[in-house]
Motif scaffolding. Structure first.
Motif, PDB file in Angstrom:
ATOM      1  N   GLY A 132    -124.788 -14.106 -60.925  1.00 51.22           N
ATOM      2  CA  GLY A 132    -123.643 -14.065 -61.818  1.00 51.22           C
ATOM      3  C   GLY A 132    -122.873 -15.371 -61.740  1.00 51.22           C
ATOM      4  N   ILE A 133    -121.785 -15.432 -62.473  1.00 47.56           N
ATOM      5  CA  ILE A 133    -121.036 -16.679 -62.573  1.00 47.56           C
ATOM      6  C   ILE A 133    -120.394 -17.080 -61.256  1.00 47.56           C
ATOM      7  N   VAL A 134    -119.980 -16.105 -60.406  1.00 50.74           N
ATOM      8  CA  VAL A 134    -119.308 -16.468 -59.152  1.00 50.74           C
ATOM      9  C   VAL A 134    -120.263 -17.144 -58.172  1.00 50.74           C
ATOM     10  N   PRO A 135    -121.401 -16.549 -57.818  1.00 53.90           N
ATOM     11  CA  PRO A 135    -122.300 -17.267 -56.898  1.00 53.90           C
ATOM     12  C   PRO A 135    -122.858 -18.553 -57.494  1.00 53.90           C
ATOM     13  N   TRP A 136    -123.063 -18.566 -58.816  1.00 53.07           N
ATOM     14  CA  TRP A 136    -123.550 -19.787 -59.471  1.00 53.07           C
ATOM     15  C   TRP A 136    -122.559 -20.929 -59.285  1.00 53.07           C
ATOM     16  N   ALA A 137    -121.267 -20.656 -59.555  1.00 59.37           N
ATOM     17  CA  ALA A 137    -120.246 -21.703 -59.448  1.00 59.37           C
ATOM     18  C   ALA A 137    -119.936 -22.037 -57.998  1.00 59.37           C
ATOM     19  N   LEU A 138    -119.962 -21.024 -57.138  1.00 63.05           N
ATOM     20  CA  LEU A 138    -119.577 -21.201 -55.742  1.00 63.05           C
ATOM     21  C   LEU A 138    -120.442 -22.243 -55.027  1.00 63.05           C
ATOM     22  N   GLU A 165    -110.475 -15.641 -49.906  1.00 61.02           N
ATOM     23  CA  GLU A 165    -110.283 -15.785 -48.468  1.00 61.02           C
ATOM     24  C   GLU A 165    -110.343 -17.261 -48.063  1.00 61.02           C
ATOM     25  N   ARG A 166    -109.831 -17.556 -46.884  1.00 65.45           N
ATOM     26  CA  ARG A 166    -109.755 -18.950 -46.442  1.00 65.45           C
ATOM     27  C   ARG A 166    -111.133 -19.615 -46.433  1.00 65.45           C
ATOM     28  N   GLU A 167    -112.136 -18.948 -45.899  1.00 61.11           N
ATOM     29  CA  GLU A 167    -113.472 -19.528 -45.854  1.00 61.11           C
ATOM     30  C   GLU A 167    -114.204 -19.353 -47.177  1.00 61.11           C
ATOM     31  N   GLY A 168    -113.804 -18.337 -47.934  1.00 64.14           N
ATOM     32  CA  GLY A 168    -114.366 -18.148 -49.255  1.00 64.14           C
ATOM     33  C   GLY A 168    -115.826 -17.753 -49.291  1.00 64.14           C
ATOM     34  N   ARG A 169    -116.362 -17.204 -48.194  1.00 68.59           N
ATOM     35  CA  ARG A 169    -117.773 -16.808 -48.189  1.00 68.59           C
ATOM     36  C   ARG A 169    -117.974 -15.605 -49.109  1.00 68.59           C
ATOM     37  N   PHE A 170    -119.132 -15.560 -49.727  1.00 66.04           N
ATOM     38  CA  PHE A 170    -119.414 -14.523 -50.713  1.00 66.04           C
ATOM     39  C   PHE A 170    -120.735 -13.850 -50.346  1.00 66.04           C
ATOM     40  N   THR A 171    -120.706 -12.535 -50.194  1.00 64.17           N
ATOM     41  CA  THR A 171    -121.895 -11.789 -49.793  1.00 64.17           C
ATOM     42  C   THR A 171    -122.581 -11.171 -50.998  1.00 64.17           C
ATOM     43  N   LEU A 172    -123.865 -11.478 -51.154  1.00 65.50           N
ATOM     44  CA  LEU A 172    -124.688 -10.820 -52.161  1.00 65.50           C
ATOM     45  C   LEU A 172    -125.400  -9.670 -51.468  1.00 65.50           C
ATOM     46  N   ASP A 174    -127.178  -7.112 -52.462  1.00 68.29           N
ATOM     47  CA  ASP A 174    -128.549  -6.780 -52.863  1.00 68.29           C
ATOM     48  C   ASP A 174    -129.562  -7.790 -52.343  1.00 68.29           C
ATOM     49  N   GLN A 175    -129.082  -8.998 -52.033  1.00 67.81           N
ATOM     50  CA  GLN A 175    -129.977 -10.058 -51.594  1.00 67.81           C
ATOM     51  C   GLN A 175    -129.902 -10.322 -50.095  1.00 67.81           C
ATOM     52  N   ASN A 176    -129.003  -9.617 -49.421  1.00 64.72           N
ATOM     53  CA  ASN A 176    -128.793  -9.859 -47.983  1.00 64.72           C
ATOM     54  C   ASN A 176    -128.528 -11.339 -47.712  1.00 64.72           C
ATOM     55  N   ARG A 177    -127.698 -11.933 -48.572  1.00 57.59           N
ATOM     56  CA  ARG A 177    -127.366 -13.349 -48.445  1.00 57.59           C
ATOM     57  C   ARG A 177    -125.860 -13.515 -48.366  1.00 57.59           C
TER      58      ARG A 177
END
Length: 327
Positions: A132-138, A165-172, A174-177
């Motif tokens: 989606g647009i969030v992981p693509w842009a991130l 969040e401060r670190e801004g990590r994003f968990t997918l 379905d992909q375990n990423r």
């Protein structure tokens, strides 16, 4: 609604990092010694520069802090003040790739996060995950702007909360990423309210926002309407036919009328008001129809409640010293 077409630029992951520093005074005409990073080259996601755009000092410095110091910036203000455009025009002068997403009711969590889709691979249908647009842009040097932030659906807002969040990590899931943001990823949003909902009846659909999420925005800037002389200059830049002495006098009366509607709205006499965008539309329609009253009716009056039109006609009479004929 599908955001998939944006993925045609997946090769942009190789965009070079900022290679130069630009001075705010020289680039934006603002009296400040601040310097900010900028990209040396433009790519297809960099907005076009609008030479007529006028930068409001405090809002511009807040947006620049977002770019320079990786601060999450929310720009709040009434409609037509140029909130989204302000962010885009800063990005344009920094050659910073920028993507806007309007959080209307059609945007879903899957649009932001991604979903499994059936695609053709070597003549066979296979299922694969499409970002989606969030992981693509991130994962890119990209400014992601959420427009109409205060009308987003709750499931969408909690997706956004992850990257605030401060670190801004994003968990997918379905992909375990777990994705870490690119060091030049930036996040902005624009809103008509500041998360308090539709208090004045002007912005139907606006939601009361989770205070914990509002608290995660590092900077909240308020963009108000420009001073009259600057609004006049913008209108004249947009409509060159009025870029002369006579045109300036006429536009000054138009801006005066707009100011009266804004005061009337604040006083409770009107349920709507003229934004700078409406004034520009009025000027453009004037160039088409050749009559200031007709253009005014077609641009604004006919949008008003019938019971309030006499008040608007009075504002027109005060500014132009002539009666407004119905259109």
């Amino acid at each position: 609604m599908s955001l998939r077409p944006i993925h045609i630029a997946d090769a942009s992951a190789s965009i070079a990092e900022p290679m130069r520093q630009v001075g705010v005074r020289e680039t934006f005409g603002i009296d400040s010694d601040l310097v900010v990073p900028a990209f040396a080259e433009r790519d297809e996601h960099v907005p076009e520069i609008d030479t007529a755009y006028r930068f409001q000092r405090d809002t511009t410095l807040a947006i620049l802090a977002g770019f320079a110091q990786d601060r999450r910036v929310l720009v709040q203000g009434l409609h037509g003040t140029g909130k989204s455009t302000h962010i885009e025009q800063v990005a344009a002068r920094l050659n910073w790739p920028c993507v806007r997403v309007n959080l209307d009711g059609h945007i879903s969590r899957l649009d932001l996060v991604g979903k499994d889709a059936v695609v053709l691979r070597e003549g066979k249908q296979v299922t694969e995950f499409q970002e989606g647009i969030v992981p693509w842009a991130l994962q890119r040097p990209m400014a992601l702007v959420f427009d109409e932030y205060d009308v987003g659906r709750p499931d969408v807002m909690f997706v956004i909360q992850r990257v605030l969040e401060r670190e801004g990590r994003f968990t997918l899931m379905d992909q375990n990423r777990v994705l870490s943001p690119h060091r030049f990823f930036r996040l902005f949003a624009t809103a008509n309210t500041v998360g308090l909902g539709n208090l004045n009846g002007l912005y139907h659909g606006s939601q009361r926002l989770n205070h914990a999420q509002i608290d995660r925005w590092n900077i909240v800037a308020q963009l108000n309407y420009l001073p009259a002389e600057e609004e006049i200059a913008i209108v004249q830049a947009r409509v060159p036919e009025l870029a002369n002495e006579a045109g300036g006098a006429l536009v000054a009366k138009m801006v005066e009328t707009a100011a009266l509607t804004r005061n009337g709205f604040a006083a409770g006499d009107l349920s709507t008001l003229m934004s700078p965008r409406t004034v520009i539309t009025w000027a453009e329609n004037l160039a088409i129809f050749g009559d200031v009253g007709t253009a005014f009716c077609l641009s604004f009056v006919n949008k008003c409640d019938e019971a309030e039109r006499p008040v608007v006609a009075e504002y027109f009479q005060r500014s132009f010293d002539s009666e407004l004929r119905s259109s």
